[in-house]
Design a protein around this motif. Structure first.
Motif, PDB file in Angstrom:
ATOM      1  N   LEU A 112     -27.059 -40.033   8.114  1.00 15.51           N
ATOM      2  CA  LEU A 112     -28.311 -39.597   9.359  1.00 15.51           C
ATOM      3  C   LEU A 112     -28.399 -40.956   9.349  1.00 15.51           C
ATOM      4  O   LEU A 112     -28.914 -41.391  10.499  1.00 15.51           O
ATOM      5  CB  LEU A 112     -28.902 -38.562   8.604  1.00 15.51           C
ATOM      6  CG  LEU A 112     -28.139 -36.869   8.649  1.00 15.51           C
ATOM      7  CD1 LEU A 112     -29.349 -36.003   7.803  1.00 15.51           C
ATOM      8  CD2 LEU A 112     -27.764 -36.944   9.674  1.00 15.51           C
ATOM      9  N   TYR A 113     -29.202 -42.039   8.228  1.00 16.04           N
ATOM     10  CA  TYR A 113     -30.146 -42.688   8.545  1.00 16.04           C
ATOM     11  C   TYR A 113     -28.813 -43.527   9.190  1.00 16.04           C
ATOM     12  O   TYR A 113     -30.063 -44.738  10.492  1.00 16.04           O
ATOM     13  CB  TYR A 113     -29.916 -43.110   7.196  1.00 16.04           C
ATOM     14  CG  TYR A 113     -30.373 -45.005   6.840  1.00 16.04           C
ATOM     15  CD1 TYR A 113     -32.344 -44.610   7.612  1.00 16.04           C
ATOM     16  CD2 TYR A 113     -30.494 -46.608   7.338  1.00 16.04           C
ATOM     17  CE1 TYR A 113     -33.149 -46.097   7.334  1.00 16.04           C
ATOM     18  CE2 TYR A 113     -30.756 -47.397   6.979  1.00 16.04           C
ATOM     19  CZ  TYR A 113     -32.459 -47.267   7.425  1.00 16.04           C
ATOM     20  OH  TYR A 113     -32.887 -48.225   7.260  1.00 16.04           O
ATOM     21  N   ARG A 117     -31.065 -42.169  12.786  1.00  8.41           N
ATOM     22  CA  ARG A 117     -32.081 -42.492  12.321  1.00  8.41           C
ATOM     23  C   ARG A 117     -33.294 -42.279  13.513  1.00  8.41           C
ATOM     24  O   ARG A 117     -34.403 -42.475  13.776  1.00  8.41           O
ATOM     25  CB  ARG A 117     -32.721 -43.467  11.682  1.00  8.41           C
ATOM     26  CG  ARG A 117     -32.577 -45.451  11.926  1.00  8.41           C
ATOM     27  CD  ARG A 117     -33.009 -46.217  10.691  1.00  8.41           C
ATOM     28  NE  ARG A 117     -32.565 -47.449  11.159  1.00  8.41           N
ATOM     29  CZ  ARG A 117     -31.261 -47.955  11.122  1.00  8.41           C
ATOM     30  NH1 ARG A 117     -29.864 -46.975  10.945  1.00  8.41           N
ATOM     31  NH2 ARG A 117     -31.259 -49.012  11.331  1.00  8.41           N
ATOM     32  N   GLN A 124     -31.456 -35.341  14.414  1.00  4.96           N
ATOM     33  CA  GLN A 124     -31.091 -35.609  13.218  1.00  4.96           C
ATOM     34  C   GLN A 124     -29.541 -34.512  12.364  1.00  4.96           C
ATOM     35  O   GLN A 124     -29.043 -34.891  12.254  1.00  4.96           O
ATOM     36  CB  GLN A 124     -31.804 -36.434  12.670  1.00  4.96           C
ATOM     37  CG  GLN A 124     -32.210 -37.580  12.886  1.00  4.96           C
ATOM     38  CD  GLN A 124     -33.231 -38.345  11.734  1.00  4.96           C
ATOM     39  OE1 GLN A 124     -32.681 -38.713  10.281  1.00  4.96           O
ATOM     40  NE2 GLN A 124     -34.220 -39.057  12.561  1.00  4.96           N
ATOM     41  N   ALA A 174     -33.979 -37.922   6.613  1.00  6.77           N
ATOM     42  CA  ALA A 174     -32.442 -38.083   6.405  1.00  6.77           C
ATOM     43  C   ALA A 174     -32.531 -37.261   4.846  1.00  6.77           C
ATOM     44  O   ALA A 174     -31.792 -36.747   4.889  1.00  6.77           O
ATOM     45  CB  ALA A 174     -32.004 -39.569   6.914  1.00  6.77           C
TER      46      ALA A 174
END
Length: 227
Positions: A112-113, A117, A124, A174
């Motif tokens: 997710l990062y 992000r 996200q 995240a």
């Protein structure tokens, strides 16, 4: 429920009262009681009052109220009232910071990062749904780490750049989303999407897969077939 059944349950409740015990009495309201039910109950309770002279009148009224208008259990109401998932900064900020978790949590949070992000909270969560949907779908690895590191799927894993996390706040966010998804947060944004891409590209599979959602800078698709 027939009037006879109501009479029998009321009699049981009143009998318990005579022994200094009080029982809650409820009657299913799925079938509408007949119009004369109230009168029949009044006659019944009057007869029982004569037979049980030691029972206070207000106790008899409580039984009648319980029979005709049963109340829902507060405990039951509480058990089904769960806070809804929200996709906004304030709500996510109120969630506990995810401590260093399992490898699955780390793989999801890291994906997710690097992949999303810069997207909104909703964006996200949508990317997290894709990863979780793949885990559950035949033909993909059965773990989050397996899905994330499957060859050629997520660009950050093969772009040749080191996976160094510089934005601690973004990774913390995240991490919260990853923890919520692992805890069973509903997947209600992408209609079972298994793929996504940015608006800047147009992969070959995009014209063959049905598009399910457009969120932020990403377009989401569901691979045909499977479950």
């Amino acid at each position: 429920m027939s009037v006879l059944h109501v009479w029998m349950r009321s009699a049981v409740a009143l009998t318990l009262l005579s022994g200094a015990a009080f029982a809650d009495v409820t009657v299913s309201q799925s079938n509408d009681p007949t119009a004369n039910l109230g009168g029949q109950l009044s006659a019944l309770l009057g007869a029982e009052r004569n037979a049980l002279g030691t029972v206070p009148a207000h106790r008899l009224e409580q039984v009648a109220t319980a029979v005709v208008r049963p109340e829902k259990s507060p405990r039951l109401r509480k058990s089904v009232e769960k806070p809804a998932l929200r996709y906004d900064e304030d709500w996510l900020a109120s969630q506990p910071v995810a401590a260093k978790g399992s490898d699955e949590w780390k793989c999801l949070a890291t994906a997710l990062y690097f992949e999303a992000r810069g997207e909104s909270i909703q964006g996200q969560f949508a990317v997290a749904e894709v990863i979780m949907n793949r885990v559950d779908r035949p033909g993909y690895p059965g773990s989050i780490c397996g899905v994330v590191h499957q060859g050629g799927q997520f660009s950050y894993t093969f772009d040749g750049k080191p996976e160094t996390i510089h934005e601690k706040g973004a990774f913390q966010r995240a991490g919260k989303i990853a923890a919520l998804m692992l805890a069973g947060a509903p997947r209600q944004l992408t209609q079972g999407a298994t793929h996504f891409h940015t608006r800047a590209v147009r992969p070959g599979w995009a014209h063959r897969f049905p598009r399910t959602a457009t969120i932020g800078g990403h377009l989401f698709y569901r691979q045909p077939g499977g479950s």
